[in-house]
Write an enzyme that holds these catalytic residues in place. Structure first.
Site, PDB file in Angstrom:
ATOM      1  N   ARG A  96      -7.525   4.073  -1.407  1.00 42.68           N
ATOM      2  CA  ARG A  96      -6.145   3.987  -1.845  1.00 42.68           C
ATOM      3  C   ARG A  96      -5.680   2.553  -2.093  1.00 42.68           C
ATOM      4  NH1 ARG A  96      -2.313   7.292  -1.304  1.00 42.68           N
ATOM      5  NH2 ARG A  96      -1.024   5.567  -0.808  1.00 42.68           N
ATOM      6  N   CYS A 120      -4.097  11.684   0.840  1.00 45.40           N
ATOM      7  CA  CYS A 120      -5.333  11.689   1.611  1.00 45.40           C
ATOM      8  C   CYS A 120      -5.093  12.529   2.855  1.00 45.40           C
ATOM      9  CB  CYS A 120      -5.793  10.281   1.947  1.00 45.40           C
ATOM     10  SG  CYS A 120      -4.754   9.459   3.118  1.00 45.40           S
ATOM     11  N   PRO A 126       2.747   8.339  -0.728  1.00 42.04           N
ATOM     12  CA  PRO A 126       3.185   7.984  -2.082  1.00 42.04           C
ATOM     13  C   PRO A 126       3.208   6.466  -2.294  1.00 42.04           C
ATOM     14  CG  PRO A 126       5.054   8.705  -0.753  1.00 42.04           C
ATOM     15  CD  PRO A 126       3.838   8.849   0.106  1.00 42.04           C
ATOM     16  N   VAL A 127       3.425   6.054  -3.549  1.00 37.70           N
ATOM     17  CA  VAL A 127       3.482   4.613  -3.858  1.00 37.70           C
ATOM     18  C   VAL A 127       4.828   4.264  -4.492  1.00 37.70           C
ATOM     19  CG1 VAL A 127       1.006   4.133  -4.000  1.00 37.70           C
ATOM     20  CG2 VAL A 127       2.191   5.056  -6.000  1.00 37.70           C
ATOM     21  N   ASP A 128       5.852   5.071  -4.214  1.00 36.79           N
ATOM     22  CA  ASP A 128       7.160   4.830  -4.826  1.00 36.79           C
ATOM     23  C   ASP A 128       7.720   3.439  -4.503  1.00 36.79           C
ATOM     24  OD1 ASP A 128       7.206   5.892  -2.237  1.00 36.79           O
ATOM     25  OD2 ASP A 128       9.269   6.597  -2.413  1.00 36.79           O
ATOM     26  N   LEU A 129       7.506   2.970  -3.268  1.00 35.56           N
ATOM     27  CA  LEU A 129       8.055   1.653  -2.908  1.00 35.56           C
ATOM     28  C   LEU A 129       7.326   0.534  -3.656  1.00 35.56           C
ATOM     29  CD1 LEU A 129       8.643   1.909   0.958  1.00 35.56           C
ATOM     30  CD2 LEU A 129      10.088   2.645  -0.930  1.00 35.56           C
ATOM     31  N   ASP A 311      -3.356   3.245  13.662  1.00 30.03           N
ATOM     32  CA  ASP A 311      -4.805   3.222  13.474  1.00 30.03           C
ATOM     33  C   ASP A 311      -5.578   3.237  14.800  1.00 30.03           C
ATOM     34  OD1 ASP A 311      -4.392   3.199  10.776  1.00 30.03           O
ATOM     35  OD2 ASP A 311      -4.879   1.080  10.481  1.00 30.03           O
ATOM     36  N   ILE A 333       4.179   7.275  12.020  1.00 28.40           N
ATOM     37  CA  ILE A 333       3.915   6.600  10.732  1.00 28.40           C
ATOM     38  C   ILE A 333       3.414   7.586   9.672  1.00 28.40           C
ATOM     39  CG2 ILE A 333       2.705   4.686   9.586  1.00 28.40           C
ATOM     40  CD1 ILE A 333       4.494   3.654  11.843  1.00 28.40           C
ATOM     41  N   ARG A 403     -16.514   3.395   6.202  1.00 23.22           N
ATOM     42  CA  ARG A 403     -15.489   2.692   5.426  1.00 23.22           C
ATOM     43  C   ARG A 403     -14.933   1.507   6.226  1.00 23.22           C
ATOM     44  NH1 ARG A 403     -10.839   6.104   3.263  1.00 23.22           N
ATOM     45  NH2 ARG A 403     -10.365   3.987   2.703  1.00 23.22           N
TER      46      ARG A 403
END
Ligand code: EPZ
Length: 429
Positions: A96, A120, A126-129, A311, A333, A403
């Site tokens: 991402r 995911c 989202p990526v609006d910000l 995380d 989160i 990853r």
């Protein structure tokens, strides 16, 4: 597909060096787009995610060279020519954070077409910000067929941007775009995660003008061009925290080196509350625990930095599965970040999940079983649980783990853990 087998029961004794932070490295790699001079990153982790992004940068025409230099693993980026500003779905989908090449491409060339990343397993994400910030800086943005086409032919311009809530990715993205914008950008309610500070400091070394480092308000005075630089990636606090929890789970004494104790303070405070001995050192911590003594259950709520990191939530949940009493874990989160709970239950853990809250009732023993990794941090939580589960635990879908964890079997194995990688048929490595 590789799997990891863990034979439970060994205590851990020894030293584990912490690698450079994945979530810093990939942001610093995106910064290489901003300059036509060489950027040399040292203390670079070698991970699937850094490989994905390296592939994408090469597609833009940036030369990416991995070497083992006098300071360890390093990568040199030479972006003298940007030949393409197109980021295809196949590459962005794999990670991402690749979406964050959009801002620097716009800053450097005035246009870019980048695939939307999609959701995911841990949430919609989202990526609006991100798009709000780039629009505020004057980019015209069109969404078509899963792609974002953005144009700023006269360059981006500074803007005052107040994020409605804290987003690590959007802060980083806006910062990467603002450094080459005309005029002043103010980012309010900015993320303060250490990886953002690392990125800002590297950008300053490249000639950017940024104030308010490590605070929730960044002020960026745009410059017309940036230089190359030499930069050492900060230690990976999530890797460090994961091994701290692993040592606490298995018992024994492990010294984590090449790290920074302050970066995992919120975690170690909770570990101490649970009964683990944690001693900060000059370059890390020593984690000590008597395996014969049961830990006490403690509650945690994930928060933005410097709070308890989302995380590290899965790893802490693994630790709580065998603690005495009930631990209440709140995830604030991401909306779907308890996928590891049913997998831990396969090992005998007693966990109930309702919306963003998990209740972990500690049990005396876990028992090995085949389990499946659902995301990066969930996969390491299963390895941690496997360290104490009686018999063998086999974690499938280890590509998630690859990853973000470098040589995990080797690092844990050096301290006495019995962790083996089982090579998948037909895999190249
Ligand atoms: C970063 O993700 C990390 N990834 C994540 O680590 C980490 O869990 C997260 O920050 C929180 O600390 C990297 O640094 C590459 P956010 P990011 O934007 O930037 C919502 C790992 O395991 N949101 O702070 O994607 C979002 O859905 C990964 O290494 C919007 O609604 O996180 C989430 O609920 C997993 N709109 C919340 O904000 C937006 O435009 C926080 O996300 C952006 C985000």
């Amino acid at each position: 597909m590789d799997r990891i087998a863990i034979q439970g029961g060994a205590t851990l004794h020894g030293e584990i060096p912490v690698s450079g932070a994945k979530n810093s490295a990939i942001k610093l790699m995106a910064a290489s787009i901003l300059t036509n001079q060489p950027l040399r990153l040292t203390n670079m982790p070698r991970l699937a995610d850094t490989r994905f992004l390296g592939q994408l940068l090469r597609q833009f025409g940036i030369e990416v060279t991995e070497t083992d230099g006098p300071d360890g693993q390093e990568t040199l980026f030479d972006g003298r020519d940007i030949r393409s500003t197109f980021a295809p779905y196949e590459l962005v989908r794999q990670m991402r954070a690749s979406f964050n090449v959009l801002g620097p491409l716009l800053g450097r060339t005035g246009h870019a077409k980048v695939s939307l990343p999609g959701g995911c397993t841990i949430g919609a994400r989202p990526v609006d910000l991100h798009l709000m910030a780039l629009s505020a800086m004057g980019a015209s943005i069109e969404l078509e067929e899963g792609y974002v086409s953005a144009h700023a032919p006269k360059g981006l311009r500074g803007a005052e941007i107040e994020f409605p809530f804290v987003s690590v990715g959007a802060t980083e993205h806006a910062l990467l775009a603002a450094v080459l914008a005309r005029g002043t950008t103010v980012l309010k309610r900015a993320a303060r995660e250490p990886e953002i500070g690392d990125l800002a400091r590297c950008l300053i070394a490249m000639g950017a003008r940024i104030e308010g480092l490590d605070t929730d308000q960044l002020v960026i005075e745009g410059v017309t061009s940036l230089n190359g630089a030499d930069w050492s990636v900060i230690p990976d606090r999530i890797e460090m925290g994961s091994y701290a929890v692993a040592a606490a789970m298995a018992g024994g004494e492990v010294r984590l080196t090449k790290g920074r104790a302050d970066l995992i303070q919120a975690l170690t405070d909770k570990m101490v509350e649970a009964g683990v001995e944690v001693t900060p050192t000059d370059d890390g911590v020593i984690v000590k625990r008597d395996p014969k003594q049961r830990l006490k259950a403690v509650d945690v709520t994930t928060e933005i930095y410097p709070g308890f990191a989302t995380d590290l939530q899965a790893q802490f949940m693994a630790l709580m599965t065998t603690a005495e009493g009930e631990s209440v874990i709140n995830e604030t989160i991401f909306e779907n970040r308890f996928m590891h709970a049913p997998e831990l239950a396969r090992l005998g853990a007693d966990i109930s999940v309702h919306a963003g809250e998990a209740r972990v009732q500690g049990v005396e023993t876990l028992t090995g079983a085949p389990v499946m990794a659902t995301d990066l941090r969930a996969s390491v939580c299963l390895v941690i649980a496997g360290l104490v589960a009686e018999g063998q635990t086999v974690v499938d879908r280890v590509y998630h783990l690859d990853r973000g964890f470098e040589r995990l079997e080797e690092k844990l194995g050096a301290c006495g853990a019995q962790v083996t990688r089982l090579k998948g048929e037909g895999d190249e490595h």
